[in-house]
Design an enzyme around this catalytic site. Sequence first.
Site, PDB file in Angstrom:
ATOM      1  N   HIS A   1      -1.960   1.866   7.244  1.00 41.12           N
ATOM      2  CA  HIS A   1      -1.482   0.856   6.306  1.00 41.12           C
ATOM      3  C   HIS A   1      -0.503   1.524   5.351  1.00 41.12           C
ATOM      4  O   HIS A   1       0.571   0.988   5.087  1.00 41.12           O
ATOM      5  CB  HIS A   1      -2.654   0.231   5.561  1.00 41.12           C
ATOM      6  CG  HIS A   1      -2.273  -0.941   4.725  1.00 41.12           C
ATOM      7  ND1 HIS A   1      -1.624  -2.044   5.246  1.00 41.12           N
ATOM      8  CD2 HIS A   1      -2.423  -1.187   3.400  1.00 41.12           C
ATOM      9  CE1 HIS A   1      -1.397  -2.911   4.270  1.00 41.12           C
ATOM     10  NE2 HIS A   1      -1.873  -2.421   3.144  1.00 41.12           N
TER      11      HIS A   1
ATOM     12  N   CYS B   1      -2.340  -8.537   2.692  1.00 39.89           N
ATOM     13  CA  CYS B   1      -1.565  -7.641   3.553  1.00 39.89           C
ATOM     14  C   CYS B   1      -2.209  -7.402   4.919  1.00 39.89           C
ATOM     15  O   CYS B   1      -1.626  -6.725   5.766  1.00 39.89           O
ATOM     16  CB  CYS B   1      -1.335  -6.319   2.836  1.00 39.89           C
ATOM     17  SG  CYS B   1      -0.570  -6.533   1.214  1.00 39.89           S
TER      18      CYS B   1
ATOM     19  N   GLU C   1      -7.322   5.459   2.341  1.00 41.39           N
ATOM     20  CA  GLU C   1      -7.183   5.412   3.794  1.00 41.39           C
ATOM     21  C   GLU C   1      -7.397   6.782   4.415  1.00 41.39           C
ATOM     22  O   GLU C   1      -8.005   6.901   5.482  1.00 41.39           O
ATOM     23  CB  GLU C   1      -5.818   4.859   4.183  1.00 41.39           C
ATOM     24  CG  GLU C   1      -5.686   4.599   5.673  1.00 41.39           C
ATOM     25  CD  GLU C   1      -4.449   3.795   6.032  1.00 41.39           C
ATOM     26  OE1 GLU C   1      -4.311   3.427   7.223  1.00 41.39           O
ATOM     27  OE2 GLU C   1      -3.606   3.541   5.144  1.00 41.39           O
TER      28      GLU C   1
ATOM     29  N   HIS D   1       6.976  -2.438   2.484  1.00 40.90           N
ATOM     30  CA  HIS D   1       5.691  -3.108   2.688  1.00 40.90           C
ATOM     31  C   HIS D   1       5.971  -4.588   2.892  1.00 40.90           C
ATOM     32  O   HIS D   1       6.327  -5.298   1.951  1.00 40.90           O
ATOM     33  CB  HIS D   1       4.787  -2.883   1.492  1.00 40.90           C
ATOM     34  CG  HIS D   1       3.388  -3.352   1.699  1.00 40.90           C
ATOM     35  ND1 HIS D   1       2.980  -4.028   2.838  1.00 40.90           N
ATOM     36  CD2 HIS D   1       2.270  -3.250   0.918  1.00 40.90           C
ATOM     37  CE1 HIS D   1       1.704  -4.316   2.747  1.00 40.90           C
ATOM     38  NE2 HIS D   1       1.245  -3.863   1.587  1.00 40.90           N
TER      39      HIS D   1
ATOM     40  N   PHE E   1      -5.435  -6.944  -0.367  1.00 37.55           N
ATOM     41  CA  PHE E   1      -6.073  -7.203  -1.665  1.00 37.55           C
ATOM     42  C   PHE E   1      -7.420  -7.893  -1.449  1.00 37.55           C
ATOM     43  O   PHE E   1      -7.584  -8.711  -0.547  1.00 37.55           O
ATOM     44  CB  PHE E   1      -5.189  -8.123  -2.502  1.00 37.55           C
ATOM     45  CG  PHE E   1      -4.133  -7.397  -3.302  1.00 37.55           C
ATOM     46  CD1 PHE E   1      -3.935  -6.045  -3.165  1.00 37.55           C
ATOM     47  CD2 PHE E   1      -3.341  -8.080  -4.206  1.00 37.55           C
ATOM     48  CE1 PHE E   1      -2.973  -5.369  -3.903  1.00 37.55           C
ATOM     49  CE2 PHE E   1      -2.371  -7.434  -4.952  1.00 37.55           C
ATOM     50  CZ  PHE E   1      -2.195  -6.071  -4.807  1.00 37.55           C
TER      51      PHE E   1
ATOM     52  N   LYS F   1       6.102   2.379   6.741  1.00 38.58           N
ATOM     53  CA  LYS F   1       6.644   1.552   5.658  1.00 38.58           C
ATOM     54  C   LYS F   1       7.817   2.215   4.938  1.00 38.58           C
ATOM     55  O   LYS F   1       8.503   1.567   4.149  1.00 38.58           O
ATOM     56  CB  LYS F   1       5.529   1.174   4.684  1.00 38.58           C
ATOM     57  CG  LYS F   1       4.540   0.155   5.277  1.00 38.58           C
ATOM     58  CD  LYS F   1       3.454  -0.209   4.291  1.00 38.58           C
ATOM     59  CE  LYS F   1       2.593  -1.368   4.810  1.00 38.58           C
ATOM     60  NZ  LYS F   1       1.809  -1.021   6.001  1.00 38.58           N
TER      61      LYS F   1
END
Length: 401
Positions: free
Chosen positions: A296, A161, A307, A330, A388, A325
């Site tokens: 994110h 991502c 985060e 996402h 990831f 998002k």
Amino acid sequence: MTALIITAGTAISAMGRGMEATRTCLLEQRQTLQPDTFQSPGHGYIGRVAGVEDHQLLGALHRFDCRNNRLADMALMTDDFMEAVADARAHYGRHRLAVVMGTSTSGILTTEKAYAARKDRDEALPPDFPYDGTQDLSSLPRYVAARLDVTGPMLTVSNACASSTRAFIDAAHLLATGLCDAAIVGGADSLCRMTLQGFASLGLVSAHPTRPCDAGRSGISIGEAAGFALLERADGRPRPARPAGYRLRLLGYGASSDGHHMSSPDPTGSGAALAIQKALARASLPPEAIGYINMHGTGTPANDQMEDRAMASIFGRAVPCSSTKGWSGHTLGASGILESMICAIAIQDQYLPHCMNSQTVDPLFQSDILLAPRHGKLNFVMNNSFGFGGTNSSLIFGPLT
């Protein structure tokens, strides 16, 4: 760092096709996520782009035909982006324009369909299956280069991502070393069974439209997107300027790899914080100079908490933050470019978007999470992407002066 400017940009997602459509969606607070009806229904809500199925890649480019490249082509044809690249190509030479693309799944949907069409489960794919033009991770940059008629360095970034955010960093390296004079930076990720079913199997998909940073958040909504930016050295050979549009400066970047777990973020947020600190250092900016952070913010309990800890350790409650998002879903490897273009909108309009769908901020959070939009003076904004495997990237943008 080398002074870099974005001289053209475009994005397409469930929010709309192009920068103005994206801007309108934000300002009017339109709900764009919809129940999943994509091939295998039942994975909550998705951010789907209309018209991809009907879009065609013609002529010699048909060998690249897949949903991912169709989505990319739709973005290339928007916001006069191809015309901007043509101007740069004429000025610098086609061999001096690089292509750096981020994607996580490329055209895997084409392979999924080919496997499903087999008559026997042990049957191999046909010898003429166009793997290299569709699923191969090099498909996207090779397609973009062919479509734009450029022959400079090509690179695929597949950092989950964080892919298209990291693409900016690798493009900056190419420009700094003089291997190119301009770079087409961006990425695309499109809907496919692997992401929808894969994230569902991990228990990460929300049954409702995603609610980043909300106390009751329950997971992500998968989306698709494509976007591109034309990145050039600010001190390069001068060329005639196009209309300003959504132009901005890339002031700093930071990256780290914490390697905590293949699919779970480091709960301390130390790797994410390191990427943020590196971006600030490279931009020579103190934390208080940042006016807005596009998080994110996937909407999963673990990611958003991590985060928040990373941001609060550096900014406290001084900097407004939100995830967009809730509009787009996402969009995986394309989230970095899409959200960088949203940062460009924020700077131009002096507008701070909020966390769509979210109603109550997690009481454990320490950051200034936006539940309603704000207008305010924005000079510098940050875009975070965390993937990831612990791949973390942060970018800092500012207006042209």
